[in-house]
Design an enzyme around this catalytic site. Structure first.
Site, PDB file in Angstrom:
ATOM      1  N   GLU A  62       0.814  -1.216   0.000  1.00  0.00           N
ATOM      2  CA  GLU A  62       0.000   0.000   0.000  1.00  0.00           C
ATOM      3  C   GLU A  62       0.846   1.262   0.000  1.00  0.00           C
ATOM      4  O   GLU A  62       0.478   2.266  -0.633  1.00  0.00           O
ATOM      5  CB  GLU A  62      -0.954  -0.026   1.198  1.00  0.00           C
ATOM      6  CG  GLU A  62      -2.068  -1.044   1.039  1.00  0.00           C
ATOM      7  CD  GLU A  62      -2.903  -1.267   2.279  1.00  0.00           C
ATOM      8  OE1 GLU A  62      -3.891  -2.014   2.201  1.00  0.00           O
ATOM      9  OE2 GLU A  62      -2.557  -0.702   3.350  1.00  0.00           O
ATOM     10  N   HIS A 104     -10.053   0.057   1.086  1.00  0.00           N
ATOM     11  CA  HIS A 104     -10.395  -0.687   2.305  1.00  0.00           C
ATOM     12  C   HIS A 104     -11.891  -0.990   2.385  1.00  0.00           C
ATOM     13  O   HIS A 104     -12.294  -1.953   3.033  1.00  0.00           O
ATOM     14  CB  HIS A 104      -9.929   0.081   3.542  1.00  0.00           C
ATOM     15  CG  HIS A 104      -8.449   0.027   3.752  1.00  0.00           C
ATOM     16  ND1 HIS A 104      -7.575   0.847   3.063  1.00  0.00           N
ATOM     17  CD2 HIS A 104      -7.689  -0.759   4.550  1.00  0.00           C
ATOM     18  CE1 HIS A 104      -6.331   0.565   3.447  1.00  0.00           C
ATOM     19  NE2 HIS A 104      -6.373  -0.411   4.341  1.00  0.00           N
TER      20      HIS A 104
END
Length: 211
Positions: free
Chosen positions: A132, A165
């Site tokens: 990420e 997410h």
């Protein structure tokens, strides 16, 4: 590898890593084995993205100011604290304005999986943060900053980070993403935000498992 090739390779690889466990499960119905597949998938993805990073002979403009190792570690530790504070503030605003429940469905799901399959902690605490940071901070934020400015790039990258997410807490993950963008921009080292991200995930998951 040029910076442009790195950007393409990083984004394409991350997309494949993100979708691969779901696609494999559709055809082979993995059941609980999907968590092992996802863990291996994330580890391989993190290694590949790190390899692309190391093989790139160009740097984003943000990385022209390099911070020494000790300062990277210090900023990484401070960044973890800042990210936790940003999370608490964003949770409070979420509750105050949107009446959202502070608990993260994403975190709750991860904890449930880890309790049954402890190896999954490697995917969530180490592999996922590495990927990420290389994707949302170095690639997206770093690539957009020369065109949109640091603030615009940070907002775009952080909203995309929050959307990835996908648990309804858009403001919370955006706030955390902004902290990580600041750390990367401040030190010129992606390792800084990686340290903060890894430590934050480890602390949150560790405390939750001890309850």
């Amino acid at each position: 590898m040029s910076l442009k090739k790195n950007v393409v390779a990083t984004l394409v690889t991350y997309l494949i890593v993100y979708l691969l466990p779901v696609m494999v499960n559709l055809f082979f119905h993995l059941g609980s084995h999907i968590y092992l597949v996802q863990t291996l998938d994330y580890i391989i993805g993190a290694i590949l993205l790190a390899y692309f990073y190391l093989r790139t002979n160009e740097q984003p403009a943000i990385e022209r100011k390099l911070t020494k190792g000790r300062q990277v570690l210090l900023w990484g530790l401070l960044g973890m604290i800042a990210a936790l504070v940003a999370q608490m503030i964003a949770n409070f605003i979420d509750l105050l304005i949107f009446r959202s429940v502070p608990n993260s469905a994403n975190t709750a799901t991860i904890l449930t999986i880890i309790k049954s399959y402890p190896f999954y902690i490697v995917a969530t605490v180490i592999a996922a943060p590495i990927m990420e940071e290389l994707v949302f901070r170095r690639t997206i934020f770093g690539s957009l900053a020369p065109f949109t400015g640091n603030v615009g790039a940070a907002l775009i990258a952080s909203v995309m980070f929050a959307m990835a997410h996908n648990d309804g807490h858009l403001l919370v993950y955006t706030a955390i993403g902004l902290v990580f963008c600041y750390l990367y921009q401040k030190t010129g080292r992606i390792q800084t935000s990686m340290i903060s991200h890894i430590l934050m995930n480890a602390l949150v998951i560790g405390i939750s498992l001890l309850r």
